[in-house]
Design an enzyme around this catalytic site. Structure first.
Site, PDB file in Angstrom:
ATOM      1  CE  LYS A  92      -4.494   0.633   0.271  1.00 37.39           C
ATOM      2  NZ  LYS A  92      -5.516  -0.111  -0.169  1.00 37.39           N
ATOM      3  N   GLY A 188     -26.194   1.803   3.020  1.00 36.33           N
ATOM      4  CA  GLY A 188     -25.416   2.482   1.902  1.00 36.33           C
ATOM      5  C   GLY A 188     -25.546   2.068   0.653  1.00 36.33           C
TER       6      GLY A 188
HETATM    7  P1  NAD Z   1     -19.767   5.055  -2.146  1.00 34.95           P
HETATM    8  O1  NAD Z   1     -19.188   6.140  -1.540  1.00 34.95           O
HETATM    9  O2  NAD Z   1     -20.124   5.246  -3.741  1.00 34.95           O
HETATM   10  O3  NAD Z   1     -21.004   4.631  -1.536  1.00 34.95           O
HETATM   11  C1  NAD Z   1     -20.949   4.710   0.056  1.00 34.95           C
HETATM   12  C2  NAD Z   1     -22.510   5.228   0.338  1.00 34.95           C
HETATM   13  O4  NAD Z   1     -22.420   5.029   1.719  1.00 34.95           O
HETATM   14  C3  NAD Z   1     -22.891   6.660  -0.225  1.00 34.95           C
HETATM   15  O5  NAD Z   1     -23.983   6.684  -0.955  1.00 34.95           O
HETATM   16  C4  NAD Z   1     -22.767   7.361   1.125  1.00 34.95           C
HETATM   17  O6  NAD Z   1     -23.839   8.362   1.156  1.00 34.95           O
HETATM   18  C5  NAD Z   1     -23.450   6.139   2.280  1.00 34.95           C
HETATM   19  N1  NAD Z   1     -23.097   6.473   3.433  1.00 34.95           N
HETATM   20  C6  NAD Z   1     -22.227   7.069   4.142  1.00 34.95           C
HETATM   21  N2  NAD Z   1     -22.311   7.277   5.500  1.00 34.95           N
HETATM   22  C7  NAD Z   1     -23.402   6.459   5.834  1.00 34.95           C
HETATM   23  C8  NAD Z   1     -24.421   6.058   6.969  1.00 34.95           C
HETATM   24  N3  NAD Z   1     -24.029   6.361   8.149  1.00 34.95           N
HETATM   25  N4  NAD Z   1     -25.491   5.479   6.661  1.00 34.95           N
HETATM   26  C9  NAD Z   1     -25.746   4.923   5.370  1.00 34.95           C
HETATM   27  N5  NAD Z   1     -25.214   5.300   4.245  1.00 34.95           N
HETATM   28  C10 NAD Z   1     -24.138   6.179   4.619  1.00 34.95           C
HETATM   29  O7  NAD Z   1     -18.599   3.905  -1.980  1.00 34.95           O
HETATM   30  P2  NAD Z   1     -18.484   2.449  -2.580  1.00 34.95           P
HETATM   31  O8  NAD Z   1     -17.654   2.608  -3.531  1.00 34.95           O
HETATM   32  O9  NAD Z   1     -19.956   1.883  -3.133  1.00 34.95           O
HETATM   33  O10 NAD Z   1     -17.958   1.586  -1.484  1.00 34.95           O
HETATM   34  C11 NAD Z   1     -18.879   1.269  -0.354  1.00 34.95           C
HETATM   35  C12 NAD Z   1     -18.032   0.340   0.695  1.00 34.95           C
HETATM   36  O11 NAD Z   1     -17.217  -0.512  -0.154  1.00 34.95           O
HETATM   37  C13 NAD Z   1     -16.635   1.399   1.178  1.00 34.95           C
HETATM   38  O12 NAD Z   1     -16.699   0.922   2.490  1.00 34.95           O
HETATM   39  C14 NAD Z   1     -15.686   1.074   0.377  1.00 34.95           C
HETATM   40  O13 NAD Z   1     -14.461   1.032   0.903  1.00 34.95           O
HETATM   41  C15 NAD Z   1     -16.122  -0.662   0.084  1.00 34.95           C
HETATM   42  N6  NAD Z   1     -15.449  -1.199  -1.294  1.00 34.95           N
HETATM   43  C16 NAD Z   1     -15.602  -0.636  -2.439  1.00 34.95           C
HETATM   44  C17 NAD Z   1     -15.221  -1.249  -3.630  1.00 34.95           C
HETATM   45  C18 NAD Z   1     -15.515  -0.751  -4.867  1.00 34.95           C
HETATM   46  O14 NAD Z   1     -15.311  -1.350  -5.953  1.00 34.95           O
HETATM   47  N7  NAD Z   1     -16.004   0.528  -5.063  1.00 34.95           N
HETATM   48  C19 NAD Z   1     -14.306  -2.320  -3.318  1.00 34.95           C
HETATM   49  C20 NAD Z   1     -13.922  -2.865  -2.268  1.00 34.95           C
HETATM   50  C21 NAD Z   1     -14.367  -2.140  -0.992  1.00 34.95           C
END
Ligand code: NAD
Length: 352
Positions: A92, A188
């Site tokens: 990382k 979320g």
């Molecule tokens: P994103 O930012 O697009 O979506 C996250 C959502 O959660 C947003 O809509 C936000 O408004 C909402 N949110 C924030 N606080 C909240 C709360 N207290 N209650 C309910 N909703 C809330 O992010 P993403 O890319 O969809 O990723 C979501 C999670 O998955 C993160 O933890 C990320 O690290 C993990 N992740 C994502 C990927 C990827 O490919 N995008 C890969 C591995 C892990």
């Protein structure tokens, strides 16, 4: 000590002790005074292949905090790649975000030179605070970059893997393949959560959703007939599966006692606030799909693109998330251990 617990243990950072204890190989620091670059690359392991892991670009209060974060995240990447059976190690990068940034392209070019100097032992990628444009700039300097603009958004692959992992937990617990009528609460509905909702809707699941973004929940209500739940209540509703897809540390001392779901299966990173919460969930007979296993679809996609493997190979590999999650559930019961511990053991075996 497992993946979730490497933080904040250091008032004074005994770095070599720490590296040895956590099974590290390398820690590299770079300063470039022209651009203001203060960067760290932590390489946990290259035993299974080059260490692929994102580049985080956020503000830190101290260099010690940044180093600890890089170490924690690099070890997590080793485990994730190993448990996903990818020919990769774990690393990382952290770039400490300056208060005033005058030349973003220059900073990322300097970072590109740093990555290039490591000769391919570390491959960088997107993470919090970096965008695809930054990766494109780095790729002008070095080939050791995954997740460039033309590699596409990883979210659909993460959602597909999470969907298959969720199906595996349902098969294990409810002894059924069919998700028709299953009630899933998604915390979320951003990039991944929304796509997961779509997959689940397509197979007839009933959805409850929460998000702090009102438009995001309204979209799910309109498109999938989802019930909207207040963000502070979603973990406690009466449902079959809780899918945390927003933030880390949502499984903690406050939330776990209120959870009514029999299964927790979502994409969010670092869902367990502390390592022992895996055991707390097990004591409550709740099946927990370990986060870094179920959300590996995006990493698998990035890795297969970087390694020039076909889309079919990537799809097959993502399908494998079903089997590994199922195996973890079986072993957890057989050995009477939390699924989070079983996942770590599988990764550690493969890292030997
Ligand atoms: P994103 O930012 O697009 O979506 C996250 C959502 O959660 C947003 O809509 C936000 O408004 C909402 N949110 C924030 N606080 C909240 C709360 N207290 N209650 C309910 N909703 C809330 O992010 P993403 O890319 O969809 O990723 C979501 C999670 O998955 C993160 O933890 C990320 O690290 C993990 N992740 C994502 C990927 C990827 O490919 N995008 C890969 C591995 C892990």
């Amino acid at each position: 000590m497992g993946v979730t617990e490497i933080h904040a243990a250091t008032a004074t950072l005994d770095i070599f002790h720490r590296l040895e204890k956590e099974g590290f190989g390398e820690l590299h620091l770079k300063v470039d005074s022209t651009t203001g670059l203060h960067a760290i690359v932590a390489i946990h392991s290259t035993k299974r292949g080059p260490a692929l892991g994102g580049c985080r670009f956020i503000h830190y209060d101290s260099s010690e905090e940044a180093i600890v974060d890089a170490l924690r995240l690099a070890k997590g990447m080793s485990y994730k790649a190993a448990v996903s059976n990818l020919p990769l190690g774990g690393g990382k990068a952290v770039i400490m975000k300056p208060l005033h940034l005058n030349n973003r392209p220059g900073l990322f070019k300097a970072f590109g030179r740093f990555v290039q100097d490591l000769g391919g032992r570390y491959i960088t990628a997107l993470d919090s605070g970096t965008v695809l444009d930054d990766m494109d700039i780095i790729s002008e300097i070095t080939p050791y970059v995954a997740s460039k603009t033309n590699d596409g958004d990883p979210s659909p692959y993460t959602a597909q893997g999470t969907f298959r992992g969720l199906q595996a937990t349902v098969k294990y617990h409810f002894k059924k393949e069919n998700l028709n009528g299953l009630h899933v609460a998604i915390q979320g509905v951003g990039a991944v959560g929304y796509l997961l909702a779509r997959h689940l809707h397509e197979v007839g699941a009933t959805l409850s959703v929460s998000d702090i973004d009102k438009d995001a929940v309204l979209r799910c209500q309109q498109e999938f007939g989802a019930t909207i739940v207040e963000p502070h209540q979603i973990h406690a509703i009466d449902c079959d599966v809780l899918a945390p897809c927003a933030l880390g540390a949502t499984l903690n001392d406050d939330t776990i006692p209120a959870i009514k779901a029999k299964i927790i299966a979502g994409c969010a990173n670092n869902q367990l606030a502390r390592e022992h919460h895996g055991q707390v969930l097990r004591d409550r007979h709740i099946i927990y799909a370990p986060d870094y296993v179920i959300n590996a679809g995006g990493l698998i996609h990035a890795a297969t693109r970087y390694l020039h493997l076909s889309d079919d190979k990537a799809a097959q590999h993502i399908e494998g998330i079903y089997d590994i999650i199922y195996t973890i559930c079986e072993r957890a019961d057989k050995l009477n251990q939390p699924t989070s511990v079983i996942a770590n053991h599988i990764a550690e075996e493969r890292l030997k």
